[in-house]
Design a protein around this motif. Structure first.
Motif, PDB file in Angstrom:
ATOM      1  N   ARG A 267       0.832  -1.203   0.000  1.00  0.00           N
ATOM      2  CA  ARG A 267       0.000   0.000   0.000  1.00  0.00           C
ATOM      3  C   ARG A 267       0.869   1.256   0.000  1.00  0.00           C
ATOM      4  NH1 ARG A 267      -5.085   0.725   0.420  1.00  0.00           N
ATOM      5  NH2 ARG A 267      -5.407  -1.480   0.899  1.00  0.00           N
TER       6      ARG A 267
ATOM      7  N   ALA B  71      -6.612  11.403   4.245  1.00  0.00           N
ATOM      8  CA  ALA B  71      -7.103  10.475   3.219  1.00  0.00           C
ATOM      9  C   ALA B  71      -6.387  10.753   1.910  1.00  0.00           C
ATOM     10  CB  ALA B  71      -8.611  10.614   3.039  1.00  0.00           C
TER      11      ALA B  71
ATOM     12  N   ALA C  91      -5.361   9.438  -2.154  1.00  0.00           N
ATOM     13  CA  ALA C  91      -5.661   8.600  -3.314  1.00  0.00           C
ATOM     14  C   ALA C  91      -4.690   8.950  -4.438  1.00  0.00           C
ATOM     15  CB  ALA C  91      -7.099   8.802  -3.782  1.00  0.00           C
ATOM     16  N   TYR C  92      -4.023   7.931  -4.974  1.00  0.00           N
ATOM     17  CA  TYR C  92      -3.130   8.091  -6.135  1.00  0.00           C
ATOM     18  C   TYR C  92      -3.955   7.813  -7.388  1.00  0.00           C
ATOM     19  CZ  TYR C  92       1.321   8.095  -3.505  1.00  0.00           C
ATOM     20  OH  TYR C  92       2.379   8.413  -2.700  1.00  0.00           O
TER      21      TYR C  92
ATOM     22  N   PHE D  87     -13.505   8.888   6.320  1.00  0.00           N
ATOM     23  CA  PHE D  87     -12.838   7.753   5.690  1.00  0.00           C
ATOM     24  C   PHE D  87     -12.514   6.610   6.657  1.00  0.00           C
ATOM     25  CE2 PHE D  87     -12.145  11.293   2.877  1.00  0.00           C
ATOM     26  CZ  PHE D  87     -12.163  10.757   1.604  1.00  0.00           C
TER      27      PHE D  87
ATOM     28  N   PRO E 291     -11.079   0.453  -1.951  1.00  0.00           N
ATOM     29  CA  PRO E 291     -10.373   1.548  -2.624  1.00  0.00           C
ATOM     30  C   PRO E 291     -11.268   2.369  -3.552  1.00  0.00           C
ATOM     31  CG  PRO E 291      -9.049  -0.453  -2.681  1.00  0.00           C
ATOM     32  CD  PRO E 291     -10.388  -0.835  -2.155  1.00  0.00           C
TER      33      PRO E 291
ATOM     34  N   HIS F  89     -13.281   4.673  -1.537  1.00  0.00           N
ATOM     35  CA  HIS F  89     -12.403   5.740  -1.068  1.00  0.00           C
ATOM     36  C   HIS F  89     -12.283   6.828  -2.148  1.00  0.00           C
ATOM     37  CE1 HIS F  89      -8.693   7.077   1.293  1.00  0.00           C
ATOM     38  NE2 HIS F  89      -8.595   7.774   0.174  1.00  0.00           N
ATOM     39  N   LEU F  90     -12.061   6.423  -3.393  1.00  0.00           N
ATOM     40  CA  LEU F  90     -11.950   7.391  -4.484  1.00  0.00           C
ATOM     41  C   LEU F  90     -13.280   8.097  -4.715  1.00  0.00           C
ATOM     42  CD1 LEU F  90     -10.402   8.749  -6.763  1.00  0.00           C
ATOM     43  CD2 LEU F  90     -10.981   6.788  -8.224  1.00  0.00           C
TER      44      LEU F  90
ATOM     45  N   THR G 123     -13.648  10.666  -2.064  1.00  0.00           N
ATOM     46  CA  THR G 123     -12.699  11.753  -2.320  1.00  0.00           C
ATOM     47  C   THR G 123     -13.253  12.722  -3.352  1.00  0.00           C
ATOM     48  OG1 THR G 123     -10.770  10.379  -1.782  1.00  0.00           O
ATOM     49  CG2 THR G 123     -10.392  12.282  -3.206  1.00  0.00           C
TER      50      THR G 123
ATOM     51  N   LEU H 228      -7.957   5.108  -9.991  1.00  0.00           N
ATOM     52  CA  LEU H 228      -6.847   4.777  -9.110  1.00  0.00           C
ATOM     53  C   LEU H 228      -5.683   4.194  -9.906  1.00  0.00           C
ATOM     54  CD1 LEU H 228      -8.718   3.170  -6.078  1.00  0.00           C
ATOM     55  CD2 LEU H 228      -7.622   5.418  -6.147  1.00  0.00           C
TER      56      LEU H 228
ATOM     57  N   THR I 165      -4.560   3.822  -2.094  1.00  0.00           N
ATOM     58  CA  THR I 165      -5.271   4.673  -1.138  1.00  0.00           C
ATOM     59  C   THR I 165      -4.716   4.460   0.262  1.00  0.00           C
ATOM     60  OG1 THR I 165      -6.997   3.004  -0.727  1.00  0.00           O
ATOM     61  CG2 THR I 165      -7.398   4.618  -2.488  1.00  0.00           C
TER      62      THR I 165
ATOM     63  N   SER J  43      -5.554   6.013   4.545  1.00  0.00           N
ATOM     64  CA  SER J  43      -6.238   6.927   5.463  1.00  0.00           C
ATOM     65  C   SER J  43      -5.746   6.671   6.876  1.00  0.00           C
ATOM     66  CB  SER J  43      -7.759   6.761   5.389  1.00  0.00           C
ATOM     67  OG  SER J  43      -8.149   5.453   5.789  1.00  0.00           O
TER      68      SER J  43
END
Length: 414
Positions: A42, A171, A173-174, A229, A235, A238-239, A242, A262, A268, A270
């Protein structure tokens, strides 16, 4: 050849290990993961590093990804109004470019390089009792693992730690597919979006395991609408969350993020933690002292993006002091002195970071607003990310801020 044990394979631990290795020391690194496990794991942070910290890597020949990583040329600030408009929006140009390299890429590569150059890597999740056993074989033990049981050896320094609870919920996110900011399409910049009373959204270019990408990073005031979050495990959820928060609070950033996805299933992150300064010398059950490194002893909130920068500063400072010690003992007094040298670099970072966590006073709001009209103010603010000590001269006190703005405004008025 003096024997040194470094527990932890992050920015500070590996930079220091590789630096000591290049000076002829017998170095062992203890890591709880292999390079492959780090690379496939991660994401760990956002790690935007500015020019001084990047130079520490260049000095050791460790800037392996400098040509591939996006070159960040500026730092911008936008402030959201209650109606989600942005009355303040500007960007300041950096004197030297910044870069962010996913720590999964960098730490895996550095760990492999350390081993290829003859360094000893011990794969072991270390407890205090384990470390007490291992430490007997080394001249110096450094703890660079900023989480887990080992941190408990280093007591909190209340005089330098004004907060005893987390000040932000984090939080990350890539993503791939983020569009450019239309106001500055030709300048890559870290964008700091301030939502008063709610939190901050940071957007920054990065290099990750799948190539160039961007990081969407929310910092939410605990208990507020961004503090959402904690229970999110998926994931994609999560996005989605976001982006929904971006649509609500920073629609100008959301507009360029409608097609993002992602970078990978582990893109991701958090969590939250209380910013803390700890006492630098820990004691093992045997009574032997150990020295804390970087986040172990100075853990700031990431609101100012200084974690990896501080780690690089710490590794460079410790390296110089270890080499200067020659064959003299690494005793408690030396450990405290070595930390004090580092603290002279870290103290301005801690002061600035803690100030940014609090509601901004009126004169700071005035500075942020003035930066939109006066480019020198925007540039000085941006370059403070590389040299936080500069804020002492113009940022904290209303009188200094007013004097600085008057000086800047006079040439502009001519």
């Amino acid at each position: 050849m003096r024997k040194i044990l470094i527990v932890g394979a992050g920015q500070a631990g590996l930079q220091l290990a590789l630096g000591l290795q290049s000076q002829g020391y017998d170095v062992t690194v203890m890591s709880n993961r292999t390079a492959d496990e780090i690379r496939s794991g991660r994401v760990m942070s956002t790690q935007c590093m500015f020019t001084t910290a990047l130079q520490h890597e260049r000095d050791l020949g460790l800037n392996f990804w400098e040509r591939q990583a996006p070159r960040i040329e500026g730092v911008g600030v936008s402030v959201s109004a209650p109606d989600a408009s942005r009355p303040i929006d500007w960007v300041g140009r950096l004197r030297g470019y910044a870069q962010s390299v996913d720590q999964r890429v960098k730490m895996a590569g550095w760990l492999e390089t350390f081993a290829e150059r003859g360094g000893r890597v011990v794969l072991h999740g270390v407890a205090v009792s384990d470390l007490d056993y291992f430490a007997r074989a080394y001249d110096l033990v450094l703890v660079a693992a900023g989480k887990g049981e080992l941190v408990s050896m280093f007591g909190r320094d209340a005089s330098r730690s004004p907060y005893d609870a987390p000040q932000r919920a984090l939080a990350v996110a890539y993503v791939h597919g983020l569009g450019p900011r239309p106001e500055h399409p030709d300048m890559l910049a870290v964008r700091c979006n301030l939502v008063p009373g709610v939190g901050e959204l940071f957007v920054m270019p990065t290099l990750t395991t799948t190539g160039p990408a961007d990081i969407l990073f929310w910092e939410g005031v605990p208990g507020g609408p961004l503090d959402a979050f904690q229970t999110v495990k998926d994931p994609e959820e999560h996005l989605r969350l976001t982006l929904e928060l971006m649509r609500r609070f920073t629609p100008w950033e959301y507009e360029r993020a409608t097609r993002v996805e992602l970078t990978d299933a582990h893109g991701t992150l958090s969590g939250r933690y209380a910013p803390t300064v700890r006492r630098p010398v820990g004691e093992l059950p045997s009574g032997a002292p150990v020295l804390g490194v970087a986040d172990v002893v100075v853990a700031n909130d990431p609101i100012t993006g200084q974690g990896s920068n501080n780690a690089a500063r710490c590794a460079a400072s410790y390296l110089a002091d270890i080499v200067a010690r020659a064959d003299r003992p690494f005793d408690r007094e030396w450990m405290q002195s070595t930390f004090d040298h580092y603290w002279s670099l870290a103290a301005p970072v801690t002061k600035w970071t803690n100030a940014m966590l609090a509601p901004p006073p009126e004169h700071v709001l005035g500075l942020i607003g003035a930066a939109g009209e006066l480019p020198p103010v925007a540039e000085r603010f941006a370059n403070g990310f590389d040299d936080p000590a500069d804020f002492e001269h113009w940022f904290y006190e209303p009188e200094k801020a007013a004097g600085y703005l008057a000086d800047v405004a006079q040439p502009a008025a001519r």
